[in-house]
Motif scaffolding. Structure first.
Motif, mmCIF file in Angstrom:
data_model
loop_
_atom_site.group_PDB
_atom_site.id
_atom_site.type_symbol
_atom_site.label_atom_id
_atom_site.label_comp_id
_atom_site.label_asym_id
_atom_site.label_seq_id
_atom_site.Cartn_x
_atom_site.Cartn_y
_atom_site.Cartn_z
ATOM 1 N N ASP A 46 0.866 -1.171 0.000
ATOM 2 C CA ASP A 46 0.000 0.000 0.000
ATOM 3 C C ASP A 46 0.909 1.229 0.000
ATOM 4 N N LEU A 47 1.100 1.809 -1.164
ATOM 5 C CA LEU A 47 2.025 2.924 -1.319
ATOM 6 C C LEU A 47 1.386 4.191 -0.760
ATOM 7 N N LYS A 48 1.951 4.737 0.291
ATOM 8 C CA LYS A 48 1.407 5.930 0.929
ATOM 9 C C LYS A 48 1.990 7.212 0.356
ATOM 10 N N GLN A 49 2.896 7.065 -0.574
ATOM 11 C CA GLN A 49 3.646 8.203 -1.102
ATOM 12 C C GLN A 49 3.742 8.066 -2.616
ATOM 13 N N LYS A 50 3.530 9.146 -3.332
ATOM 14 C CA LYS A 50 3.626 9.103 -4.788
ATOM 15 C C LYS A 50 5.086 8.964 -5.234
ATOM 16 N N GLY A 51 5.264 8.323 -6.375
ATOM 17 C CA GLY A 51 6.571 8.291 -7.001
ATOM 18 C C GLY A 51 7.567 7.311 -6.422
ATOM 19 N N ILE A 52 7.120 6.342 -5.614
ATOM 20 C CA ILE A 52 8.079 5.398 -5.017
ATOM 21 C C ILE A 52 7.954 3.997 -5.599
ATOM 22 N N ILE A 53 7.044 3.801 -6.530
ATOM 23 C CA ILE A 53 6.816 2.448 -7.034
ATOM 24 C C ILE A 53 8.056 1.883 -7.730
ATOM 25 N N LYS A 54 8.819 2.725 -8.408
ATOM 26 C CA LYS A 54 10.027 2.259 -9.082
ATOM 27 C C LYS A 54 11.023 1.694 -8.078
ATOM 28 N N ASP A 55 11.156 2.346 -6.923
ATOM 29 C CA ASP A 55 12.079 1.886 -5.881
ATOM 30 C C ASP A 55 11.584 0.587 -5.244
ATOM 31 N N VAL A 56 10.269 0.479 -5.068
ATOM 32 C CA VAL A 56 9.697 -0.735 -4.492
ATOM 33 C C VAL A 56 9.942 -1.924 -5.410
ATOM 34 N N ILE A 57 9.748 -1.724 -6.702
ATOM 35 C CA ILE A 57 9.961 -2.799 -7.675
ATOM 36 C C ILE A 57 11.437 -3.198 -7.713
ATOM 37 N N ALA A 58 12.316 -2.205 -7.668
ATOM 38 C CA ALA A 58 13.754 -2.509 -7.698
ATOM 39 C C ALA A 58 14.159 -3.364 -6.503
ATOM 40 N N LEU A 59 13.637 -3.027 -5.322
ATOM 41 C CA LEU A 59 13.958 -3.805 -4.129
ATOM 42 C C LEU A 59 13.367 -5.207 -4.223
ATOM 43 N N ALA A 60 12.134 -5.307 -4.727
ATOM 44 C CA ALA A 60 11.490 -6.616 -4.865
ATOM 45 C C ALA A 60 12.298 -7.527 -5.780
ATOM 46 N N LYS A 61 12.813 -6.986 -6.876
ATOM 47 C CA LYS A 61 13.614 -7.779 -7.805
ATOM 48 C C LYS A 61 14.940 -8.190 -7.162
ATOM 49 N N GLU A 62 15.498 -7.311 -6.352
ATOM 50 C CA GLU A 62 16.752 -7.634 -5.661
ATOM 51 C C GLU A 62 16.562 -8.807 -4.699
ATOM 52 N N VAL A 63 15.401 -8.826 -4.030
ATOM 53 C CA VAL A 63 15.116 -9.862 -3.040
ATOM 54 C C VAL A 63 14.538 -11.119 -3.685
ATOM 55 N N GLY A 64 14.046 -10.991 -4.923
ATOM 56 C CA GLY A 64 13.418 -12.120 -5.599
ATOM 57 C C GLY A 64 11.943 -12.254 -5.282
ATOM 58 N N MET A 65 11.272 -11.097 -5.092
ATOM 59 C CA MET A 65 9.865 -11.081 -4.706
ATOM 60 C C MET A 65 8.945 -10.513 -5.784
ATOM 61 N N GLU A 66 9.478 -10.240 -6.963
ATOM 62 C CA GLU A 66 8.691 -9.497 -7.958
ATOM 63 C C GLU A 66 7.416 -10.218 -8.393
ATOM 64 N N ASP A 67 7.428 -11.555 -8.365
ATOM 65 C CA ASP A 67 6.241 -12.299 -8.808
ATOM 66 C C ASP A 67 5.136 -12.335 -7.754
ATOM 67 N N LEU A 68 5.440 -11.888 -6.542
ATOM 68 C CA LEU A 68 4.459 -11.936 -5.456
ATOM 69 C C LEU A 68 3.988 -10.549 -5.035
ATOM 70 N N LEU A 69 4.227 -9.558 -5.869
ATOM 71 C CA LEU A 69 3.881 -8.175 -5.548
ATOM 72 C C LEU A 69 2.429 -7.848 -5.867
#
Length: 209
Positions: free
Chosen positions: A75-98
């Motif tokens: 639940d993104l509470k702030q605009k413009g952070i989705i790119k950073d969230v996706i980058a972290l998810a890919k780093e951790v290996g969580m992108e398919d569960l987002l």
């Protein structure tokens, strides 16, 4: 899909107790609230300007979700952070569960290349006459990760839901704690129900099966 709302079953939003009880929710996903300060993505319902470094981090939430094999509703509470969230998810290996809700915008389409994005709409009434137009608007982006609408359950009625089923417009409804609504609509919702009572939703769904 059943999502345990942040703080489900009285555990407190974005708390360690919430994470410690994840196995008890019997949910498909759990929700966290996300802010960014500096380079840190942290969990909080409201922004934290002093103690943000003491908050649980999104990295921690991703690691728990990955360990449990659960989807995570960001639940993104702030605009413009989705790119950073996706980058972290890919780093951790969580992108398919987002799963994305909150401040996820149609113009972020170029960044959304994984997971499911559920959109809140501004200034559009959830009436049956608008369903076709809403479906066409989402489809115009040709993004397979656009899942549907994120809607407060108090704003929808049976007519709107019937039209959504007719046109194939999927819904993620929040925050459903009313058991009468669960009984009436749980099986009809093609998408997700976010709730503080995940065990009750699961019980109702199993009975309806």
């Amino acid at each position: 899909m059943v999502t345990a709302h942040g703080g489900a079953m009285g555990t407190g939003r974005n708390t360690q107790a919430f994470f410690d009880n994840i196995d008890n929710y019997k949910a498909d996903a759990f929700e966290v609230d996300i802010w960014k300060r500096g380079k840190l993505l942290y969990l909080s319902h409201f922004p934290s300007y002093i103690s943000y470094k003491k908050k649980l981090t999104l990295r921690y939430a991703f690691e728990v979700a990955k360990e449990k094999g659960l989807k995570i509703n960001c639940d993104l509470k702030q605009k413009g952070i989705i790119k950073d969230v996706i980058a972290l998810a890919k780093e951790v290996g969580m992108e398919d569960l987002l799963i994305f809700t909150g401040c996820v915008r149609l113009k972020d389409s170029k960044y959304i290349d994984c997971g499911q994005a559920w959109f809140n709409t501004v200034g559009v009434k959830y009436v049956k006459e608008n369903v076709k137009r809403l479906k066409e608007r989402l489809e115009s982006f040709s993004n397979p990760h656009f899942a549907g609408l994120n809607v407060n359950y108090l704003k929808i009625d049976e007519g709107f839901l019937t039209e959504c089923i007719k046109y194939g417009l999927k819904l993620s409804v929040f925050t459903v704690d009313d058991e009468d609504f669960m009984v009436k609509y749980a099986k009809k919702i093609d998408g997700n129900i976010t709730t503080n009572k995940p065990l009750k939703v699961r019980e109702i769904l199993e009975k309806q099966e």
